[in-house]
Structures are given as structure tokens and as C-alpha cells.
Design a protein around this motif. Structure first.
Motif, PDB file in Angstrom:
ATOM      1  N   LYS A 102       0.832  -1.211   0.000  1.00  0.00           N
ATOM      2  CA  LYS A 102       0.000   0.000   0.000  1.00  0.00           C
ATOM      3  C   LYS A 102       0.862   1.255   0.000  1.00  0.00           C
ATOM      4  O   LYS A 102       0.560   2.224  -0.701  1.00  0.00           O
ATOM      5  N   CYS A 103       1.959   1.235   0.772  1.00  0.00           N
ATOM      6  CA  CYS A 103       2.847   2.405   0.811  1.00  0.00           C
ATOM      7  C   CYS A 103       3.511   2.628  -0.542  1.00  0.00           C
ATOM      8  O   CYS A 103       3.554   3.761  -1.037  1.00  0.00           O
ATOM      9  N   VAL A 104       4.013   1.576  -1.147  1.00  0.00           N
ATOM     10  CA  VAL A 104       4.674   1.701  -2.443  1.00  0.00           C
ATOM     11  C   VAL A 104       3.656   2.123  -3.497  1.00  0.00           C
ATOM     12  O   VAL A 104       3.939   2.984  -4.341  1.00  0.00           O
ATOM     13  N   GLY A 105       2.468   1.551  -3.453  1.00  0.00           N
ATOM     14  CA  GLY A 105       1.420   1.926  -4.404  1.00  0.00           C
ATOM     15  C   GLY A 105       1.035   3.384  -4.278  1.00  0.00           C
ATOM     16  O   GLY A 105       0.853   4.088  -5.286  1.00  0.00           O
ATOM     17  N   THR A 106       0.917   3.851  -3.032  1.00  0.00           N
ATOM     18  CA  THR A 106       0.598   5.267  -2.807  1.00  0.00           C
ATOM     19  C   THR A 106       1.715   6.159  -3.312  1.00  0.00           C
ATOM     20  O   THR A 106       1.465   7.170  -3.977  1.00  0.00           O
ATOM     21  N   TYR A 107       2.947   5.792  -3.027  1.00  0.00           N
ATOM     22  CA  TYR A 107       4.090   6.576  -3.496  1.00  0.00           C
ATOM     23  C   TYR A 107       4.094   6.652  -5.019  1.00  0.00           C
ATOM     24  O   TYR A 107       4.268   7.733  -5.593  1.00  0.00           O
ATOM     25  N   LEU A 108       3.912   5.498  -5.667  1.00  0.00           N
ATOM     26  CA  LEU A 108       3.952   5.482  -7.128  1.00  0.00           C
ATOM     27  C   LEU A 108       2.813   6.312  -7.721  1.00  0.00           C
ATOM     28  O   LEU A 108       3.019   7.066  -8.681  1.00  0.00           O
ATOM     29  N   SER A 109       1.619   6.193  -7.151  1.00  0.00           N
ATOM     30  CA  SER A 109       0.495   6.942  -7.731  1.00  0.00           C
ATOM     31  C   SER A 109       0.573   8.430  -7.422  1.00  0.00           C
ATOM     32  O   SER A 109       0.110   9.250  -8.213  1.00  0.00           O
ATOM     33  N   CYS A 110       1.170   8.809  -6.293  1.00  0.00           N
ATOM     34  CA  CYS A 110       1.250  10.233  -5.937  1.00  0.00           C
ATOM     35  C   CYS A 110       2.425  10.947  -6.591  1.00  0.00           C
ATOM     36  O   CYS A 110       2.308  12.114  -6.971  1.00  0.00           O
ATOM     37  N   TYR A 111       3.556  10.300  -6.678  1.00  0.00           N
ATOM     38  CA  TYR A 111       4.749  10.977  -7.155  1.00  0.00           C
ATOM     39  C   TYR A 111       5.163  10.546  -8.565  1.00  0.00           C
ATOM     40  O   TYR A 111       5.419  11.382  -9.420  1.00  0.00           O
ATOM     41  N   LEU A 112       5.236   9.268  -8.772  1.00  0.00           N
ATOM     42  CA  LEU A 112       5.715   8.795 -10.058  1.00  0.00           C
ATOM     43  C   LEU A 112       4.623   8.870 -11.130  1.00  0.00           C
ATOM     44  O   LEU A 112       4.920   9.132 -12.289  1.00  0.00           O
ATOM     45  N   GLY A 113       3.377   8.654 -10.742  1.00  0.00           N
ATOM     46  CA  GLY A 113       2.265   8.702 -11.697  1.00  0.00           C
ATOM     47  C   GLY A 113       2.164  10.032 -12.429  1.00  0.00           C
ATOM     48  O   GLY A 113       2.105  10.051 -13.672  1.00  0.00           O
ATOM     49  N   PRO A 114       2.130  11.171 -11.709  1.00  0.00           N
ATOM     50  CA  PRO A 114       2.049  12.463 -12.410  1.00  0.00           C
ATOM     51  C   PRO A 114       3.254  12.735 -13.317  1.00  0.00           C
ATOM     52  O   PRO A 114       3.100  13.302 -14.391  1.00  0.00           O
ATOM     53  N   ILE A 115       4.436  12.291 -12.890  1.00  0.00           N
ATOM     54  CA  ILE A 115       5.623  12.493 -13.725  1.00  0.00           C
ATOM     55  C   ILE A 115       5.488  11.707 -15.025  1.00  0.00           C
ATOM     56  O   ILE A 115       5.736  12.238 -16.126  1.00  0.00           O
ATOM     57  N   CYS A 116       5.077  10.454 -14.923  1.00  0.00           N
ATOM     58  CA  CYS A 116       4.909   9.623 -16.118  1.00  0.00           C
ATOM     59  C   CYS A 116       3.795  10.178 -17.005  1.00  0.00           C
ATOM     60  O   CYS A 116       3.914  10.176 -18.240  1.00  0.00           O
ATOM     61  N   GLU A 117       2.728  10.669 -16.385  1.00  0.00           N
ATOM     62  CA  GLU A 117       1.627  11.237 -17.173  1.00  0.00           C
ATOM     63  C   GLU A 117       2.085  12.487 -17.915  1.00  0.00           C
ATOM     64  O   GLU A 117       1.775  12.684 -19.096  1.00  0.00           O
ATOM     65  N   THR A 118       2.860  13.330 -17.251  1.00  0.00           N
ATOM     66  CA  THR A 118       3.374  14.541 -17.879  1.00  0.00           C
ATOM     67  C   THR A 118       4.318  14.192 -19.026  1.00  0.00           C
ATOM     68  O   THR A 118       4.231  14.791 -20.115  1.00  0.00           O
ATOM     69  N   CYS A 119       5.208  13.254 -18.816  1.00  0.00           N
ATOM     70  CA  CYS A 119       6.120  12.826 -19.890  1.00  0.00           C
ATOM     71  C   CYS A 119       5.320  12.261 -21.056  1.00  0.00           C
ATOM     72  O   CYS A 119       5.644  12.520 -22.221  1.00  0.00           O
ATOM     73  N   GLY A 120       4.286  11.525 -20.760  1.00  0.00           N
ATOM     74  CA  GLY A 120       3.460  10.969 -21.809  1.00  0.00           C
ATOM     75  C   GLY A 120       2.792  12.046 -22.636  1.00  0.00           C
ATOM     76  O   GLY A 120       2.716  11.958 -23.862  1.00  0.00           O
ATOM     77  N   LEU A 121       2.286  13.074 -21.960  1.00  0.00           N
ATOM     78  CA  LEU A 121       1.655  14.182 -22.678  1.00  0.00           C
ATOM     79  C   LEU A 121       2.679  14.922 -23.537  1.00  0.00           C
ATOM     80  O   LEU A 121       2.392  15.312 -24.669  1.00  0.00           O
ATOM     81  N   CYS A 122       3.871  15.146 -22.990  1.00  0.00           N
ATOM     82  CA  CYS A 122       4.907  15.848 -23.754  1.00  0.00           C
ATOM     83  C   CYS A 122       5.315  15.056 -24.991  1.00  0.00           C
ATOM     84  O   CYS A 122       5.436  15.602 -26.088  1.00  0.00           O
ATOM     85  N   PHE A 123       5.539  13.770 -24.785  1.00  0.00           N
ATOM     86  CA  PHE A 123       5.996  12.959 -25.908  1.00  0.00           C
ATOM     87  C   PHE A 123       4.870  12.621 -26.881  1.00  0.00           C
ATOM     88  O   PHE A 123       5.128  12.222 -28.009  1.00  0.00           O
TER      89      PHE A 123
END
Length: 132
Positions: A102-123
Motif C-alpha cells: 500500500k505504501c509503495v502503491g501510494t508513493y507510485l500513484s502520488c509521485y511517479l504517476g504524475p511524472i509519467c503522465e506529464t512525460c506521456g503528454l509531452c511525448f
């Protein structure tokens, strides 16, 4: 309590030692064209079976009860370890693993998720045109 009677006829009901075939015919054999005298073959068979039987009876008489006690204790120790140590430790680990998941999932969805989404939009705006 388990049934205290043992089967004195079929001593391997689950066939756990079927691979230990040690009869004379399973160990020694003379092919066609290579034969000893019939009396040698007959007495060899009797000596083999008699020697095997006497040695086995002697070894089981000297060691069988002690080895049965040893293996009984060994499997009691294994059962104790599994019941009182390994299973509770595994259950404790699985409880903590859910928390870590749950902690890793929360970390990934809160921090890594927006970064990946932003990179996806840029690319996603990159266009490749084939020229030529």
C-alpha cells in the motif's frame, strides 16, 4: 490417537521404496553365450539372498529402532518448526507485505504517476514524418 497396529505383510503400502529392488534377478544376470555352471548359479543365488537377508536383519536389529526414533524426532522437529515458527512468521510477513504494498502503491500513484503522465503528454505531441 493413531491406530497402533502395523501391517506386517505389506510393509510399504505407499510404495515409497519401490526403487530399491535388490533381488538376485534384479542385480545379476548372465546373457546368452556367457553361462556359469548351473550349480554355481544356483548357489550364487542362495548366497546372495541369504547374505542380503542376514545382513539386512542384522543392520535393522542393531540400528532400526534407533533410526526410527531419530527420524520420528526429526519429523517432529520439522512439524514443530512449520507449525510454531515458519507459518506464523510467514503470516506476519504477509501482513507487513500488504502494508508495504500500500505504501509503495501510494508513493507510485502520488509521485511517479504524475511524472509519467506529464512525460506521456509531452511525448505524445511528437510527430514523425517520413520524407523521401
Amino acid at each position: 490417537m493413531a491406530d497402533d497396529r502395523v501391517d506386517l505383510i505389506n510393509r510399504d503400502p505407499n510404495n515409497i521404496n519401490q526403487h530399491v529392488q535388490a533381488n538376485f534377478e534384479d542385480v545379476l544376470g548372465e546373457p546368452d553365450g556367457t553361462r556359469s555352471a548351473d550349480c554355481v548359479w544356483t548357489y550364487s543365488s542362495k548366497c546372495f539372498e541369504g547374505g542380503k537377508s542376514c545382513c539386512y536383519i542384522f543392520l535393522t536389529a542393531m540400528c532400526g529402532i534407533f533410526l526410527a526414533l531419530f527420524w520420528g524426532c526429526e519429523f517432529a522437529i520439522i512439524s514443530f518448526e512449520q507449525i510454531w515458527c515458519a507459518t506464523p512468521a510467514y503470516r506476519c510477513f504477509s501482513i507487513y507485505a500488504i502494508y508495504v504494498q500500500k505504501c509503495v502503491g501510494t508513493y507510485l500513484s502520488c509521485y511517479l504517476g504524475p511524472i509519467c503522465e506529464t512525460c506521456g503528454l509531452c511525448f505524445s505531441r511528437i510527430r514523425i514524418e517520413k520524407t523521401g
